[in-house]
Design an enzyme around this catalytic site. Sequence first.
Site, short mmCIF file in Angstrom:
data_model
loop_
_atom_site.label_atom_id
_atom_site.label_comp_id
_atom_site.label_asym_id
_atom_site.label_seq_id
_atom_site.Cartn_x
_atom_site.Cartn_y
_atom_site.Cartn_z
N CYS A 70 9.70 -34.63 -5.84
CA CYS A 70 10.37 -33.31 -5.09
C CYS A 70 11.70 -33.47 -5.56
CB CYS A 70 10.35 -33.97 -3.64
SG CYS A 70 8.60 -34.33 -3.12
N LEU A 98 7.10 -30.94 -3.72
CA LEU A 98 5.97 -30.73 -4.77
C LEU A 98 4.71 -31.38 -4.06
CD1 LEU A 98 4.51 -29.36 -7.18
CD2 LEU A 98 5.46 -31.19 -8.48
N ILE A 143 1.77 -33.71 -3.82
CA ILE A 143 0.82 -34.39 -4.54
C ILE A 143 -0.24 -35.33 -3.85
CG2 ILE A 143 0.67 -36.02 -6.47
CD1 ILE A 143 2.06 -33.66 -7.33
N GLY A 150 9.64 -38.75 -5.43
CA GLY A 150 9.00 -39.58 -6.30
C GLY A 150 7.36 -39.98 -5.72
N GLU A 151 6.94 -41.27 -6.16
CA GLU A 151 5.54 -41.45 -5.88
C GLU A 151 5.52 -43.14 -5.51
OE1 GLU A 151 3.40 -39.57 -4.91
OE2 GLU A 151 3.82 -37.79 -5.95
N ASP A 184 3.25 -41.35 1.37
CA ASP A 184 3.87 -42.48 1.18
C ASP A 184 5.07 -42.28 1.51
OD1 ASP A 184 4.53 -40.27 -0.65
OD2 ASP A 184 4.66 -41.72 -2.46
N SER A 191 2.01 -40.22 -19.49
CA SER A 191 2.28 -40.12 -20.86
C SER A 191 2.39 -41.72 -21.22
CB SER A 191 3.43 -39.48 -20.93
OG SER A 191 4.64 -40.38 -20.61
N GLY A 192 2.89 -41.82 -22.52
CA GLY A 192 2.91 -43.26 -22.94
C GLY A 192 4.27 -43.70 -23.01
#
Length: 669
Positions: A2, A50, A52, A76-77, A104, A385-386
Amino acid sequence: MCGIAGILRLDGANADSAVLAAMSAAMVHRGPDDDGLYQDGPLGLAFRRLAILDLSPSGHQPMRSACGKHVIVFNGEIYNHMALRAQLEAGGAAPPGGWRSGSDTETLLAACAAWGAERTCRATNGMFAFAWWDSAAQRLTLARDRFGKKPLFLARGLPGAVAFASELRALGVATGAAGMPRTVDRSRLGAFLCYRFVPGQETLLAGIVPLPPGTLIELTEQDATTAQPRRYHDYDFAPARIPTRDTVTTVEAPLSDEAESVQQLHSLLEDAVRLRLLSDVPFGAFLSGGLDSSLVVALMARLHDAPIKTYSVGFDTGFSEAHHAARVARHLGTDHHELTIGAAELVRAIPAALWARETPISEPSDVPIYLLSRLAREKVTVVLSGEGADEVFAGYPKYTALAAANLPAARAALALTGVRPLLGAVARAAPPGLRRVQTMLEAFAQPERFEHHAAWFGAFAAAERRALLAPALLAESEAAVHTAARAALARCEADATGFPSPVEEALYLDTRLWLPANLLLRGDRMTMAHSLELRCPFLDWRVVEFGSRRLPRWMKLRGGEGKRILKLVAEGPAGLPPEIVRRPKWGFKVPVSAWFRDPLLGRALRAVLLSEQALARGWYQHAPLRRLVEDHAEGRADNGRRLWILFQLELWHRMFVEGTLSATDELPV
């Protein structure tokens, strides 16, 4: 994922709801699904969502506790939020009426109310930036995750107020409303030219600073201008000693059995990926074909029944890893999507990508990532991603070179008079095709410790800055070039006895400075420009702690081989074939040096960098600047990286300070 923003008035006035609404509107791309405002006297909060996790309206923010005393906005998450709920319930700290949502955010709010912000931050496994308002205490607490995956900027010089936001454009609304013009902090320009990013600052705008990663700050009307961030997390790259500073867990002894270490790391990485597949929306992955992203996708494929959607980008010059990504995709059976771009597409996308990044685009690869994120968002809302593997597990060639240079014979040779100037001369004479060798020689040619660190990723060394910059700017900026690096190492060395070798020192600096101010900022901006959430399993704090504190260096770097243990995980339990795991490191390269010799981008470079508008700024000495351009155009030198930095700095100034360039404009050619 967000966007958050807020204002705390310090003069007795109420927060301006119109300004808050405008700050929120400036970040609509970060959260197109919902928005909200909250005001409590001097405090105002704004939020963009956003969705999720928990797509229902029950996840709406700003979120208030059942008692009404606590309010939070959160970007965030929190991947372990259900485990945190269980802890809260076991301790009798669950919301009195029960949980109202599966989000969360509600877990984070309850934890802050019950445990306080510091314990909550240490207990979380995730990426976050949040603002928690305790109305009873009239206290605003801002916090940022351990590694700086989520951004948070503060403006503390507003008349009678402090403002914060996820993005600079939202802070620009607040500073503009206060009558403060956007200006460049000239003292930061030398650091940007040296490092290609601004260590510890993350922006060139005067009066705006980031909340440092791994810190929190508590603000009240009485002390908001003087309060300082408090670090709740730091990390180490010296497993031979036990750090004296506070840590989130008791540090265990270094591991000595390689097979056991491989199994433990595989379990940690698999769990890190499993947690990052927690989503109520479609997800995929960026796949370059290199070790890091291939390992992430391999673990995703084992944890998910349906084919993973993967995305890669290549270039029409053939200067590309795309065919490697396609091979990995075939091996893992992914639903693969490939984007191919050329100089024309890159030039057209630069203004939009620059607008999204809000800082000069230090890496040419930012632009392809911006375009790839747009493609991925057509089908997914989350990508893995890495990012972070190189900095934790010693993947860059620089670490191998530093280990070799620390051998007694090499140290003695570098100490001889005249050796370093000779290395510099050889570097300047090296052919363009030997870029890595040239970079290594340039780094070891630097006699000063921090110039050496900067040279591996940087652009202009001290002598080059002195030759290029106008005397007035040089005097204003040179003293502050290495302030953040010195502060980072001073703090670390004050806690213990220093690092065992230059390799651990470099790993620490790269994780503390390079990651948040460059790669993670890039990752957040290029993806969130398209309302796409990026998740990085290698930056799960448990993986970083394991890699930095439990693994001896020989498990990461041995016999000239970086990321040794990751390769063993990839070949062993992850099941990737050796031709994928063992191929030479390539990196995400963009052929910008060749493109600057192409008529299109070459004309754009001259039209921007050598324009009257740029030269009149008084930042550079004109003759050395023209020589950089001409030597590159005529093939006498490869100045592509240096020219890109200067090119982007000028474009950024026009867009974010002067306002003469917009995201939809074409570059002058």
